[in-house]
Design a protein around this motif. Structure first.
Motif, short mmCIF file in Angstrom:
data_model
loop_
_atom_site.label_atom_id
_atom_site.label_comp_id
_atom_site.label_asym_id
_atom_site.label_seq_id
_atom_site.Cartn_x
_atom_site.Cartn_y
_atom_site.Cartn_z
N GLU A 283 0.84 -1.21 0.00
CA GLU A 283 0.00 0.00 0.00
C GLU A 283 0.87 1.26 0.00
O GLU A 283 0.62 2.20 -0.75
CB GLU A 283 -0.93 0.00 1.21
N GLU A 284 1.90 1.28 0.83
CA GLU A 284 2.77 2.46 0.94
C GLU A 284 3.58 2.70 -0.34
O GLU A 284 3.72 3.83 -0.79
CB GLU A 284 3.73 2.31 2.12
N GLU A 285 4.13 1.64 -0.89
CA GLU A 285 5.06 1.81 -2.01
C GLU A 285 4.41 1.71 -3.39
O GLU A 285 4.92 2.29 -4.35
CB GLU A 285 6.19 0.77 -1.89
N LEU A 286 3.30 0.99 -3.48
CA LEU A 286 2.65 0.82 -4.78
C LEU A 286 1.28 1.47 -4.85
O LEU A 286 0.68 1.55 -5.92
CB LEU A 286 2.53 -0.68 -5.12
N GLY A 287 0.76 1.89 -3.71
CA GLY A 287 -0.55 2.53 -3.68
C GLY A 287 -1.70 1.58 -3.93
O GLY A 287 -2.78 2.00 -4.32
N ILE A 288 -1.46 0.29 -3.70
CA ILE A 288 -2.51 -0.72 -3.89
C ILE A 288 -2.95 -1.18 -2.50
O ILE A 288 -2.19 -1.81 -1.78
CB ILE A 288 -1.99 -1.93 -4.71
N GLU A 289 -4.18 -0.85 -2.15
CA GLU A 289 -4.70 -1.21 -0.83
C GLU A 289 -5.34 -2.59 -0.89
O GLU A 289 -6.23 -2.83 -1.70
CB GLU A 289 -5.72 -0.18 -0.37
N ILE A 290 -4.87 -3.48 -0.03
CA ILE A 290 -5.41 -4.84 0.03
C ILE A 290 -5.69 -5.18 1.49
O ILE A 290 -4.77 -5.24 2.31
CB ILE A 290 -4.41 -5.88 -0.53
N ALA A 291 -6.95 -5.38 1.81
CA ALA A 291 -7.30 -5.82 3.16
C ALA A 291 -6.95 -7.29 3.28
O ALA A 291 -7.11 -8.04 2.30
CB ALA A 291 -8.78 -5.60 3.41
N PRO A 292 -6.47 -7.72 4.44
CA PRO A 292 -6.13 -9.14 4.61
C PRO A 292 -7.27 -10.09 4.26
O PRO A 292 -7.02 -11.20 3.82
CB PRO A 292 -5.76 -9.25 6.09
N THR A 293 -8.49 -9.64 4.41
CA THR A 293 -9.64 -10.49 4.09
C THR A 293 -9.97 -10.50 2.59
O THR A 293 -10.78 -11.30 2.14
CB THR A 293 -10.89 -10.02 4.86
N ASP A 294 -9.30 -9.63 1.83
CA ASP A 294 -9.55 -9.54 0.39
C ASP A 294 -8.74 -10.55 -0.42
O ASP A 294 -8.99 -10.73 -1.61
CB ASP A 294 -9.20 -8.15 -0.15
N VAL A 295 -7.76 -11.17 0.21
CA VAL A 295 -6.86 -12.03 -0.54
C VAL A 295 -6.73 -13.41 0.12
O VAL A 295 -6.69 -13.51 1.35
CB VAL A 295 -5.47 -11.35 -0.69
N GLU A 296 -6.73 -14.43 -0.68
CA GLU A 296 -6.52 -15.80 -0.19
C GLU A 296 -5.03 -16.12 -0.31
O GLU A 296 -4.35 -15.66 -1.23
CB GLU A 296 -7.31 -16.80 -1.05
N ARG A 297 -4.54 -16.91 0.61
CA ARG A 297 -3.12 -17.28 0.58
C ARG A 297 -2.69 -17.85 -0.76
O ARG A 297 -1.61 -17.57 -1.25
CB ARG A 297 -2.81 -18.31 1.67
N GLU A 298 -3.57 -18.68 -1.34
CA GLU A 298 -3.23 -19.33 -2.60
C GLU A 298 -2.97 -18.31 -3.72
O GLU A 298 -2.25 -18.58 -4.66
CB GLU A 298 -4.34 -20.28 -3.03
N GLU A 299 -3.56 -17.14 -3.60
CA GLU A 299 -3.41 -16.11 -4.63
C GLU A 299 -2.04 -15.44 -4.59
O GLU A 299 -1.62 -14.84 -5.57
CB GLU A 299 -4.50 -15.04 -4.49
N ILE A 300 -1.37 -15.53 -3.43
CA ILE A 300 -0.09 -14.82 -3.28
C ILE A 300 0.99 -15.73 -2.70
O ILE A 300 1.94 -15.25 -2.10
CB ILE A 300 -0.26 -13.57 -2.41
#
Length: 76
Positions: A45-62
């Motif tokens: 979020e700080e360096e790329l300006g992409i806000e991702i809530a922990p609940t928005d992403v599944e582990r398998e995706e990253i």
């Protein structure tokens, strides 16, 4: 963006293995835990300006550097 993400992962995981093997599973290899994920999401979020809530992403995706980069490219 790809290099920024890899540099972030290298710093958070403490190894350049994430740059050398972009398909390494960050969780199964023990390189990234829940605290590391939190730090990673904050830095994205700080360096790329992409806000991702922990609940928005599944582990398998990253779970690998390549998957994380692909996920972020979709979120841009």
């Amino acid at each position: 963006m790809e290099n920024k993400v890899l540099n972030m992962l290298e710093e958070i995981c403490g190894t350049d293995e994430v740059k050398n093997d972009r398909d390494i599973n960050l969780f199964e290899s023990g390189l990234l835990d829940s605290l590391g994920i939190t730090e990673l999401l904050i830095r994205i979020e700080e360096e790329l300006g992409i806000e991702i809530a922990p609940t928005d992403v599944e582990r398998e995706e990253i779970e690998t550097p390549n998957k994380l980069i692909g996920y972020l490219n979709k979120r841009r």
